[in-house]
Design a protein around this motif. Structure first.
Motif, PDB file in Angstrom:
ATOM      1  N   GLY A  66       0.819  -1.208   0.000  1.00  0.00           N
ATOM      2  CA  GLY A  66       0.000   0.000   0.000  1.00  0.00           C
ATOM      3  C   GLY A  66       0.852   1.257   0.000  1.00  0.00           C
ATOM      4  N   ILE A  67       1.898   1.282   0.826  1.00  0.00           N
ATOM      5  CA  ILE A  67       2.808   2.427   0.884  1.00  0.00           C
ATOM      6  C   ILE A  67       3.414   2.699  -0.491  1.00  0.00           C
TER       7      ILE A  67
ATOM      8  N   TRP B 215      -5.206  -2.164  -0.524  1.00  0.00           N
ATOM      9  CA  TRP B 215      -4.189  -2.947   0.191  1.00  0.00           C
ATOM     10  C   TRP B 215      -4.174  -2.581   1.673  1.00  0.00           C
ATOM     11  N   TYR B 216      -4.309  -1.285   1.960  1.00  0.00           N
ATOM     12  CA  TYR B 216      -4.379  -0.865   3.366  1.00  0.00           C
ATOM     13  C   TYR B 216      -5.574  -1.506   4.055  1.00  0.00           C
ATOM     14  N   ARG B 217      -6.695  -1.552   3.324  1.00  0.00           N
ATOM     15  CA  ARG B 217      -7.922  -2.092   3.914  1.00  0.00           C
ATOM     16  C   ARG B 217      -7.738  -3.586   4.236  1.00  0.00           C
ATOM     17  N   MET B 218      -7.089  -4.314   3.309  1.00  0.00           N
ATOM     18  CA  MET B 218      -6.826  -5.735   3.558  1.00  0.00           C
ATOM     19  C   MET B 218      -5.969  -5.909   4.814  1.00  0.00           C
ATOM     20  N   ALA B 219      -4.924  -5.081   4.924  1.00  0.00           N
ATOM     21  CA  ALA B 219      -4.028  -5.174   6.075  1.00  0.00           C
ATOM     22  C   ALA B 219      -4.757  -4.784   7.353  1.00  0.00           C
ATOM     23  N   ALA B 220      -5.563  -3.722   7.284  1.00  0.00           N
ATOM     24  CA  ALA B 220      -6.302  -3.261   8.468  1.00  0.00           C
ATOM     25  C   ALA B 220      -7.298  -4.313   8.931  1.00  0.00           C
TER      26      ALA B 220
ATOM     27  N   GLU C   4      -4.388   3.333  10.442  1.00  0.00           N
ATOM     28  CA  GLU C   4      -4.070   4.747  10.633  1.00  0.00           C
ATOM     29  C   GLU C   4      -3.883   5.452   9.287  1.00  0.00           C
ATOM     30  N   ARG C   5      -3.230   4.748   8.356  1.00  0.00           N
ATOM     31  CA  ARG C   5      -2.990   5.337   7.031  1.00  0.00           C
ATOM     32  C   ARG C   5      -4.325   5.588   6.323  1.00  0.00           C
TER      33      ARG C   5
END
Length: 578
Positions: free
Chosen positions: A477-478, A496-501, A510-511
């Motif tokens: 995601g980054i 990708w952030y949502r999957m990780a979260a 947080e991102r």
């Protein structure tokens, strides 16, 4: 401006302004016109433009904070992967490596030196009484040169003596020489030659085991019926059974086969080979060759720990530290890590140092933390001398980068990252790319940085596809959000952030919140809240304390007086003086 006009403080100020304006117009008109909403007033254009500029500046500052460099620790797991030490490179140093004769402990320096002289005398001066004794002496010389016991470490000499012992038919010499070529330990890597030596050793071990059992037990291991047929381990060849399991597990000389590896390990464990219990636990833990079962992993780890296997101490510490398969208990984890630390397990020292610094499971002690970090670094460096590997190189780089047990040294960190990146480690490639991009510790080179970013991104995606991991998803995601090694795509980054979260990654959550704040205009709202406070303050300062209305503008009063005079009105001393 429309949003500003809706705030209570501004509405009140504008209402008072409109009343004054209407009163003034009433002096000259019978039906004064309504001046309309705030956003149509030219007098407020300057205020509006200032607010817009402030909002833009705030947005830029917020975006800058989002793109601030991420720390090494946030990109690399704080704990090593369980798979990193699945088959420890240095375990053989303390293992029963020779079924005929155990090696003397490292600390008995005089004995090691005497043993080296004895072996040298047998090999060079012809003191060996038989071909077997000669082959064994050559093998022992190779081991001593390899580990630097009784003599200065020299991989070239180790390779030579292993080769001579292998020519004499020594099976373990073939295996050790094969591993040197397979992994490039101290010599140039040659997978084909390494496979050839390991394959010869494999069948030598199989024949020795067959001789001990009186039948080819290997055929029952291959077809999966060895335990159904009632066969169990044999103590006399337990170490050979372990070696066969290791070769099947790692694919050394033969095709990798987890199922067969587990069966060999089980036979070895039944024959009282302690470390085979650890290997079985690792396979249960990772679901390799058997269904994943943390309960069985815990049972096998404890069996190994009862036999004083140092890596089992560390593995048990990890389970309690992370709460994997057991209830999380940092105090118990620290106890197991301490046992491993006493046996110089580098990762145990590293994790203990972290726990000491944070006061997790033990009293906070920064001085002890520093000592443990230094001890861990020395152990990592020693392991790297014996058998270079990407995991240790990445950890060493991180310690130099952040001053853990050593002074901060970006240049030294970059050197270790280069070594690790050459082994195609994506975490090292990512960190090295960031340093090349900024010129931190290395000469700035954005082209090389881009190449490493691209390699790292592709590897992260592949690794996550093989085994989904929230830390990898966050990194992907980054890279998508900021266009590192891939075309910038904030929409994809959010996925990708949502999957990780969803998997519990707090950094990813947080991102997402930060991006959402930007997209919903939180920066502008922050300015509005400041403006509301400012407008209230301004209103309180310019209100007349008696009438609670604004003082009339002096220029307007001057025009009013001039108009009155033009229409024949005489100045009245009782009128308000200017």
């Amino acid at each position: 401006m429309a949003d500003l006009g809706k705030t209570p403080a501004i509405q009140e100020l504008y209402r008072l302004y409109c009343e004054d304006h209407k009163e003034l117009q009433g002096m000259y008109r019978n039906n004064p016109k309504d001046i309309g909403p705030l956003e149509r007033q030219s007098e407020f254009q300057v205020i509006r433009n200032k607010i817009i500029r402030e909002a833009v500046n705030l947005a830029r500052a917020h975006e800058s904070s989002l793109s601030s460099p991420l720390s090494y620790e946030s990109l690399c797991a704080p704990l090593p992967s369980e798979k990193l030490d699945c088959l420890p490179a240095d375990y053989e140093q303390s293992a029963n490596w020779d079924v005929q004769d155990d090696f003397e402990p490292v600390e008995q320096c005089s004995s090691a030196e005497q043993r080296f002289r004895d072996c040298w005398n047998k090999v060079v001066n012809g003191a060996a009484k038989s071909g077997y004794e000669l082959a064994k002496a050559r093998y022992e010389l190779a081991r001593m040169y390899f580990y630097g016991k009784g003599v200065e470490q020299d991989y070239g000499q180790a390779m030579m003596w292993y080769g001579l012992a292998a020519e004499s038919g020594h099976s373990f010499a073939k295996y050790e020489l094969g591993k040197m070529y397979l992994y490039g330990i101290g010599i140039e890597k040659d997978p084909e030659l390494g496979k050839e030596y390991c394959l010869e050793a494999y069948w030598d071990f199989r024949r020795s085991v067959e001789k001990a059992y009186g039948l080819d037990i290997g055929q029952y291991v291959e077809d999966g019926t060895v335990f159904e047929e009632g066969y169990s381990g044999c103590k006399d060849v337990a170490y050979l059974l372990y070696c066969l399991g290791r070769m099947e597990h790692s694919g050394e000389g033969i095709d990798q086969n987890y199922e067969k590896a587990f069966r060999w390990y089980r036979l070895a464990a039944q024959g009282s080979h302690i470390h085979s219990n650890y290997c079985m636990a690792q396979m249960y833990y990772g679901g390799e060759g058997v269904p994943q079962d943390y309960s069985e992993a815990l049972h096998c780890y404890k069996a190994a720990a009862e036999g004083k296997d140092r890596y089992a101490y560390y593995a048990l510490g990890r389970m309690f530290d992370t709460g994997t398969g057991v209830e999380q208990n940092r105090s118990a984890a620290a106890s197991w890590f301490t046992l491993a630390s006493k046996e110089n397990v580098s990762y145990a020292d590293y994790r203990l140092a972290q726990m000491c610094a944070a006061g997790q499971g033990m009293e906070r002690d920064t001085e002890l933390s520093g000592i443990l970090y230094r001890k861990a670094l020395e152990e990592f460096l020693e392991q790297e001398k014996r058998q270079p590997n990407a995991a240790d190189e990445l950890r060493i780089a991180g310690m130099y980068l952040h001053g853990l047990g050593v002074d901060v040294n970006p240049k030294e960190a970059a050197k270790w990252l280069e070594l690790c990146a050459e082994k195609e480690d994506p975490h090292a490639q990512y960190q090295l790319a960031r340093m090349l991009q900024t010129g931190d510790g290395v000469m700035k080179n954005e082209n090389r940085a881009g190449e490493f970013y691209t390699k790292a991104f592709q590897a992260f995606v592949k690794l996550n596809h093989e085994e989904p991991d929230d830390a990898l998803q966050y990194k992907i995601g980054i890279m998508l959000e900021f266009g590192l090694g891939v075309k910038r795509d904030v929409t994809a980054a959010k996925e990708w952030y949502r999957m990780a979260a969803d998997s519990g990654n707090e950094s990813a959550a947080e991102r997402l919140n930060q991006i959402h704040a930007m997209e919903t205009g939180m920066a502008v709202n922050s300015v509005l809240s400041l403006f509301r406070a400012l407008s209230q303050s301004m209103g309180d300062s310019i209100k007349d304390s008696t009438t609670h209305k604004y003082r009339q503008d002096r220029k307007l009063l001057q025009k009013q007086r001039e108009r009155k005079i033009e229409h024949g009105h005489k100045y009245d001393d009782q009128e308000q003086a200017m």
